[in-house]
Write a protein that holds these residues in place. Structure first.
Motif, mmCIF file in Angstrom:
data_model
loop_
_atom_site.group_PDB
_atom_site.id
_atom_site.type_symbol
_atom_site.label_atom_id
_atom_site.label_comp_id
_atom_site.label_asym_id
_atom_site.label_seq_id
_atom_site.Cartn_x
_atom_site.Cartn_y
_atom_site.Cartn_z
ATOM 1 N N ARG A 83 0.830 -1.205 0.000
ATOM 2 C CA ARG A 83 0.000 0.000 0.000
ATOM 3 C C ARG A 83 0.870 1.263 0.000
ATOM 4 N N ILE A 84 1.944 1.259 0.770
ATOM 5 C CA ILE A 84 2.858 2.399 0.772
ATOM 6 C C ILE A 84 3.427 2.601 -0.624
ATOM 7 N N TYR A 85 3.857 1.497 -1.233
ATOM 8 C CA TYR A 85 4.398 1.571 -2.593
ATOM 9 C C TYR A 85 3.365 2.137 -3.572
ATOM 10 N N LEU A 86 2.142 1.616 -3.508
ATOM 11 C CA LEU A 86 1.125 1.979 -4.490
ATOM 12 C C LEU A 86 0.836 3.473 -4.471
ATOM 13 N N ILE A 87 0.707 4.045 -3.277
ATOM 14 C CA ILE A 87 0.437 5.483 -3.179
ATOM 15 C C ILE A 87 1.651 6.283 -3.645
ATOM 16 N N ASN A 88 2.825 5.957 -3.132
ATOM 17 C CA ASN A 88 4.009 6.732 -3.496
ATOM 18 C C ASN A 88 4.334 6.608 -4.985
ATOM 19 N N HIS A 89 4.109 5.441 -5.572
ATOM 20 C CA HIS A 89 4.409 5.241 -6.992
ATOM 21 C C HIS A 89 3.487 6.099 -7.864
ATOM 22 N N GLU A 90 2.186 6.003 -7.638
ATOM 23 C CA GLU A 90 1.263 6.746 -8.489
ATOM 24 C C GLU A 90 1.360 8.252 -8.247
ATOM 25 N N VAL A 91 1.533 8.669 -7.007
ATOM 26 C CA VAL A 91 1.735 10.087 -6.744
ATOM 27 C C VAL A 91 3.037 10.553 -7.380
ATOM 28 N N GLY A 92 4.051 9.695 -7.375
ATOM 29 C CA GLY A 92 5.297 10.041 -8.041
ATOM 30 C C GLY A 92 5.095 10.368 -9.506
ATOM 31 N N HIS A 93 4.219 9.624 -10.170
ATOM 32 C CA HIS A 93 3.914 9.933 -11.565
ATOM 33 C C HIS A 93 3.266 11.306 -11.697
ATOM 34 N N THR A 94 2.366 11.660 -10.780
ATOM 35 C CA THR A 94 1.738 12.983 -10.873
ATOM 36 C C THR A 94 2.749 14.099 -10.654
ATOM 37 N N LEU A 95 3.862 13.786 -10.004
ATOM 38 C CA LEU A 95 4.915 14.766 -9.781
ATOM 39 C C LEU A 95 5.937 14.782 -10.914
ATOM 40 N N GLY A 96 5.723 13.946 -11.927
ATOM 41 C CA GLY A 96 6.571 13.978 -13.104
ATOM 42 C C GLY A 96 7.636 12.916 -13.186
ATOM 43 N N HIS A 97 7.586 11.896 -12.336
ATOM 44 C CA HIS A 97 8.620 10.869 -12.322
ATOM 45 C C HIS A 97 8.214 9.670 -13.173
ATOM 46 N N GLY A 98 9.138 9.170 -13.965
ATOM 47 C CA GLY A 98 8.900 7.998 -14.794
ATOM 48 C C GLY A 98 9.419 6.728 -14.151
ATOM 49 N N HIS A 99 9.307 5.633 -14.874
ATOM 50 C CA HIS A 99 9.704 4.340 -14.349
ATOM 51 C C HIS A 99 11.217 4.136 -14.376
ATOM 52 N N VAL A 100 11.687 3.357 -13.426
ATOM 53 C CA VAL A 100 13.088 2.958 -13.367
ATOM 54 C C VAL A 100 13.132 1.458 -13.116
ATOM 55 N N ASN A 101 14.311 0.869 -13.248
ATOM 56 C CA ASN A 101 14.492 -0.556 -13.031
ATOM 57 C C ASN A 101 15.155 -0.839 -11.690
ATOM 58 N N CYS A 102 15.115 -2.079 -11.280
ATOM 59 C CA CYS A 102 15.839 -2.550 -10.097
ATOM 60 C C CYS A 102 17.315 -2.191 -10.251
ATOM 61 N N THR A 103 17.908 -1.703 -9.176
ATOM 62 C CA THR A 103 19.303 -1.268 -9.229
ATOM 63 C C THR A 103 20.306 -2.395 -9.005
ATOM 64 N N GLY A 104 19.853 -3.537 -8.517
ATOM 65 C CA GLY A 104 20.760 -4.655 -8.296
ATOM 66 C C GLY A 104 20.114 -5.698 -7.413
ATOM 67 N N LYS A 105 20.425 -6.941 -7.640
ATOM 68 C CA LYS A 105 19.817 -8.048 -6.890
ATOM 69 C C LYS A 105 20.016 -7.841 -5.389
ATOM 70 N N GLY A 106 18.931 -7.922 -4.652
ATOM 71 C CA GLY A 106 18.971 -7.760 -3.210
ATOM 72 C C GLY A 106 18.827 -6.332 -2.736
ATOM 73 N N ASP A 107 18.893 -5.343 -3.654
ATOM 74 C CA ASP A 107 18.684 -3.947 -3.268
ATOM 75 C C ASP A 107 17.205 -3.697 -2.971
ATOM 76 N N SER A 108 16.934 -2.636 -2.224
ATOM 77 C CA SER A 108 15.554 -2.190 -2.077
ATOM 78 C C SER A 108 15.074 -1.641 -3.413
ATOM 79 N N ALA A 109 13.917 -2.076 -3.842
ATOM 80 C CA ALA A 109 13.395 -1.619 -5.130
ATOM 81 C C ALA A 109 13.145 -0.116 -5.088
ATOM 82 N N PRO A 110 13.551 0.625 -6.125
ATOM 83 C CA PRO A 110 13.168 2.041 -6.193
ATOM 84 C C PRO A 110 11.650 2.158 -6.264
ATOM 85 N N VAL A 111 11.112 3.199 -5.673
ATOM 86 C CA VAL A 111 9.657 3.324 -5.624
ATOM 87 C C VAL A 111 9.052 3.474 -7.013
#
Length: 272
Positions: A214-242
């Protein structure tokens, strides 16, 4: 994965979220979304319509399944981020109602206001959804980032961002011409449109951690309204970027809902 999940706002312009979006051409800057080029997450290949693609978790972080909250007087109340875990639906009444109430200004920096709307006829308590959105966006680990911006929930028509909870059929309509297929959420202009089935059921690869999803879902979609696009995983075992499309695949990263997970949490956060 070649598929995409939420979308963006660029002030005064409209953008949406979509399925089966082709990869951007070479040289395209994927860090920001375009006001004219829809971006979005696709649905899992084997999901079909996807409206019942994930069961509500039998055991969440508090061990509660499908109980709505708050409970009877005197009973232990659910944490804000785990309230109103209800059955999934296909449709509701089709009309949105703003949840009344305003918050204090949360954080420092230039002010961004947001309103919360819930579709009439959905199961659960609209105040629970609004309280969760307010707690997430007001946390220092969200888009405020300790001074980058302040946020305030309002209930007027002139809010900078509008966060909507809607049934899959309504999400499909509000996200058109993008095909959300009854499964994913989207952002369209300044509206972060949350699919109720994802809100109450999450996705299987979050391993019943509905709070993080739920935290991810809100921050991800609100991030789009703020102008942010998609990114990929930065590396195995890392925390996924929002802004990674975590609804579809963690790509070897660990599930994460926060924009700035290393910031100190809010003093009144439910998390340890």
């Amino acid at each position: 994965m070649g598929l995409a999940l939420g979308l963006c706002l660029v002030s005064g312009a409209s953008a949406v979220l979509m399925l089966s979006v082709p990869a951007p051409p070479p040289g395209t800057d994927s860090s920001e979304t375009s006001a004219t080029a829809p971006v979005g997450d696709g649905v899992p290949e084997d999901s079909g319509d996807g409206r019942t693609g994930a069961e509500p978790p039998a055991d969440s972080a508090t061990g509660q399944g499908q109980e709505a909250s708050p409970g009877p007087e005197g009973s232990e109340e659910e944490p804000v981020l785990l309230r109103s875990v209800e059955e999934e639906v296909d449709s509701a009444d089709g009309e949105m109602t703003v949840v009344e109430g305003e918050s204090d200004v949360m954080g420092d920096g230039p002010l961004t206001t947001f309103a919360v709307e819930v579709e009439d006829g959905l199961p659960g308590n609209g105040d629970d959804f609004a309280a969760a959105v307010e707690e997430i966006l007001g946390d220092p680990r969200s888009w405020g980032d300790d001074g980058e911006r302040s946020l305030q929930r309002v209930d007027g028509d002139d809010a900078d961002i509008r966060v909507l909870l809607a049934a899959p059929d309504t999400v499909d309509r509000m996200c058109a011409p993008l095909n959300t297929n009854g499964y994913v959420s989207c952002a369209n202009g300044n509206r972060a449109i949350i699919n109720q089935n994802r809100w109450v059921g999450g996705v299987p690869h979050f391993d019943d951690d509905l709070e993080t999803y739920r935290i991810y879902l809100i921050n991800h979609e609100v991030g789009h309204t703020l102008g942010h696009g998609h990114v990929n995983c930065t590396g195995k075992g890392d925390s996924a970027p929002v802004m990674q499309q975590q609804t579809l695949d963690l790509q070897g990263c660990e599930a994460n809902g926060w924009v700035h997970p290393d910031n100190e949490p809010a003093d009144d956060s439910d998390e340890d």
